[in-house]
Design an enzyme around this catalytic site. Structure first.
Site, PDB file in Angstrom:
ATOM      1  N   GLY A  62      11.864   2.714  -6.479  1.00 54.41           N
ATOM      2  CA  GLY A  62      10.874   2.506  -7.548  1.00 54.41           C
ATOM      3  C   GLY A  62       9.474   2.928  -7.111  1.00 54.41           C
ATOM      4  CD1 TRP A 115      13.332   4.645 -14.509  1.00 56.10           C
ATOM      5  CD2 TRP A 115      12.889   5.341 -16.584  1.00 56.10           C
ATOM      6  NE1 TRP A 115      13.171   6.025 -14.482  1.00 56.10           N
ATOM      7  CE2 TRP A 115      12.892   6.475 -15.737  1.00 56.10           C
ATOM      8  CE3 TRP A 115      12.638   5.545 -17.946  1.00 56.10           C
ATOM      9  CZ2 TRP A 115      12.658   7.770 -16.189  1.00 56.10           C
ATOM     10  CZ3 TRP A 115      12.408   6.830 -18.406  1.00 56.10           C
ATOM     11  CH2 TRP A 115      12.424   7.926 -17.531  1.00 56.10           C
ATOM     12  CG  LEU A 116      17.522  -1.817 -13.124  1.00 57.16           C
ATOM     13  CD1 LEU A 116      18.209  -2.707 -14.132  1.00 57.16           C
ATOM     14  CD2 LEU A 116      18.497  -1.507 -11.979  1.00 57.16           C
ATOM     15  CD1 TRP A 117      11.463  -0.091 -11.744  1.00 61.79           C
ATOM     16  CD2 TRP A 117      10.846  -1.552 -10.172  1.00 61.79           C
ATOM     17  NE1 TRP A 117      10.495   0.503 -10.960  1.00 61.79           N
ATOM     18  CE2 TRP A 117      10.108  -0.376  -9.988  1.00 61.79           C
ATOM     19  CE3 TRP A 117      10.624  -2.622  -9.304  1.00 61.79           C
ATOM     20  CZ2 TRP A 117       9.152  -0.237  -8.973  1.00 61.79           C
ATOM     21  CZ3 TRP A 117       9.682  -2.477  -8.297  1.00 61.79           C
ATOM     22  CH2 TRP A 117       8.956  -1.301  -8.137  1.00 61.79           C
ATOM     23  CG  ASP A 148       9.363   7.447  -7.974  1.00 60.20           C
ATOM     24  OD1 ASP A 148       9.823   6.295  -7.896  1.00 60.20           O
ATOM     25  OD2 ASP A 148       9.346   8.105  -9.016  1.00 60.20           O
ATOM     26  CD  GLU A 207       3.018   6.260 -14.379  1.00 56.84           C
ATOM     27  OE1 GLU A 207       2.397   7.259 -14.820  1.00 56.84           O
ATOM     28  OE2 GLU A 207       4.147   6.339 -13.871  1.00 56.84           O
TER      29      GLU A 207
HETATM   30  C1  GLC Z   1       8.390   6.431 -11.991  1.00 51.98           C
HETATM   31  C2  GLC Z   1       8.109   5.200 -11.129  1.00 51.98           C
HETATM   32  C3  GLC Z   1       9.283   4.249 -11.253  1.00 51.98           C
HETATM   33  C4  GLC Z   1       9.480   3.909 -12.715  1.00 51.98           C
HETATM   34  C5  GLC Z   1       9.626   5.170 -13.589  1.00 51.98           C
HETATM   35  C6  GLC Z   1       9.566   4.872 -15.072  1.00 51.98           C
HETATM   36  O1  GLC Z   1       9.495   7.129 -11.557  1.00 51.98           O
HETATM   37  O2  GLC Z   1       7.892   5.539  -9.803  1.00 51.98           O
HETATM   38  O3  GLC Z   1       9.072   3.085 -10.502  1.00 51.98           O
HETATM   39  O4  GLC Z   1      10.604   3.113 -12.882  1.00 51.98           O
HETATM   40  O5  GLC Z   1       8.569   6.041 -13.316  1.00 51.98           O
HETATM   41  O6  GLC Z   1       8.396   4.206 -15.390  1.00 51.98           O
END
Ligand code: GLC
Length: 442
Positions: free
Chosen positions: A169, A37-39, A171, A413
């Site tokens: 991000g 995942w990007l961020w 969600d 998380e």
């Molecule tokens: C969920 C979070 C998102 C994150 C992803 C992977 O979708 O909301 O921000 O990048 O999980 O951890």
């Protein structure tokens, strides 16, 4: 906190990061999140830069494999592992001519944390290495930032629009849920809701096989997310077709705040290597700083996201409310207003700050996904912003409380902001890596 204890926490976080490492990138968590995942990767690189710059650099370089020909950095790069192949079929991003041929990716982006990750790594390198690292990264970063303005700011206002909650991000944050229900609810979802058939959806959800359903989004919201995704796919991920006759596009407050900071960091990178930022991009970057003002509401004394089509502010407070502190572009007076909210016990000031939705909001849910719990990445962003505005004590309180959460339960998380109970995925990478960063910066 005792140095020995901190060392033990740091070591256990590093072990989690090692376990989640997959050759040249880090998965967010085993089982629930098997792709890149990007961020997430940017947050991982920020933490890892404290002790392993080589892997932090690899993490970022691997993200560039997914960059589209138009400059977009996709929010996911799919793992090649057989088991997870069906995920790429859900997206079919190959329908868009800009998607790469040899890597499977999702079809949209996530908050632009890349410049921050590049600089966090750069700061740990020697002058010569830093220059060559920045030189390597600069063209991709410029292309990414240019893409945001070219495709996502069609009215030239300096505010970037998002087309799916996953791009933010955050969600399931209240402003997004509000917009989904208002502007993107197909008849069949209303029917499922009315007939209460939504429980059947649980059979198809992977997330609720890993995490208790009460800690994730509800089935109706999950169906709405899926239906937006299907629409974007039908439009071949083409932005003109997507925006045509749709009211579902949001100028997200968190995303735009992060972009403004990323622009500042991009300028810093350019200066270090003596490169010029292209004129048009430079003008757009300036426009973004001024545009934040359009999201300010004088009555509520705070910023809100805005609907791109109606230009109406979406007056649902959330953790985004505080993110303009990270942008660095708000005046000292406005920063002080935001700090007041941060320290208000009816809003964000809980025993384990920072609640992702203020306690007073009707949307607040103690363990609901992005609906109340404390997340370590937003703590990191806000603490970083607070320090730059001179609020060191406030930042340190957030940092110490974050470390305590992980000391008690491990890098989960997210956590209850009221009593610190852990929730969501265990051994979560960005929690582990940002705690390493916090410990190293204290
Ligand atoms: C969920 C979070 C998102 C994150 C992803 C992977 O979708 O909301 O921000 O990048 O999980 O951890």
């Amino acid at each position: 906190m005792d140095t020995e204890i901190k060392k033990t926490i740091e070591d256990s976080c590093k072990t989690v990061l090692q376990e989640n490492w997959r050759e040249n990138f880090t998965i967010p968590a085993e089982g629930l999140y098997p792709h890149q995942w990007l961020w997430d990767s940017c947050f991982v690189a920020i933490g890892k830069s404290n002790y392993n710059t080589k892997e932090a650099q690899l993490e970022i370089k691997n993200l560039l494999r997914g960059q589209w020909a138009n400059g977009m950095l996709p929010h996911m790069i799919f793992s090649d592992h057989g088991l997870h192949k069906r995920d790429r079929n859900i997206w079919q991003s190959w329908r868009n001519a800009h998607s790469p041929d040899d890597v499977s990716t999702s079809g949209f982006t996530q908050p632009p944390m890349m410049a921050q990750a590049v600089v966090s790594i750069g700061e740990k390198l020697k002058v010569q290495e830093r220059r060559s690292w920045y030189q390597d990264m600069f063209p991709a970063l410029v292309a990414y930032h240019e893409w945001m303005y070219a495709e996502r700011d069609p009215h030239d206002e300096g505010l970037i629009l998002l087309i799916h909650p996953w791009e933010s991000g955050l969600d399931n944050s209240p402003p997004w849920v509000n917009q989904l229900h208002m502007h993107s609810k197909p008849w069949w979802v209303s029917l499922v809701e009315k007939t209460r058939l939504d429980k059947a959806v649980l059979l198809f959800r992977r997330d609720t096989q890993h995490v208790p359903p009460g800690q994730r989004l509800n089935n109706i919201d999950a169906l709405l997310y899926y239906s937006v995704l299907q629409r974007l796919k039908r439009k071949n991920w083409d932005i003109d077709a997507i925006l045509n006759r749709s009211h579902f596009a949001v100028e997200d407050l968190a995303f735009n705040s992060i972009l403004i900071r990323a622009n500042t960091l991009l300028r810093e990178i350019a200066k270090t290597i003596g490169h010029k930022i292209p004129d048009e991009l430079s003008e757009n970057m300036k426009k973004s700083e001024d545009a934040l003002d359009k999201l300010w509401d004088a009555y509520y004394n705070q910023y809100f996201p805005r609907n791109f089509v109606t230009h109406k502010l979406i007056k649902e407070p959330s953790i985004s409310t505080l993110l303009p502190l990270y942008s660095g572009a708000v005046t000292k007076e406005r920063a002080a207003e935001l700090v007041k909210k941060l320290e208000d016990k009816k809003l964000f000031d809980t025993k384990y700050p920072i609640a992702s939705v203020p306690l007073s909001s009707e949307s607040y849910k103690e363990l609901g996904y992005w609906r109340g719990p404390t997340w370590i990445n937003t703590n990191w962003l806000i603490a970083d912003g607070l320090k730059r505005y001179g609020y060191h004590d406030e930042a340190n309180r957030i940092i110490e409380s974050s470390i305590k959460l992980v000391e008690a339960s491990g890098p989960y998380e997210y956590f209850s902001a009221k009593n610190g109970a852990p929730a969501g995925a265990r051994n979560f990478s960005w929690t582990a890596s940002l705690i390493v960063d916090f410990i190293n910066r204290m």
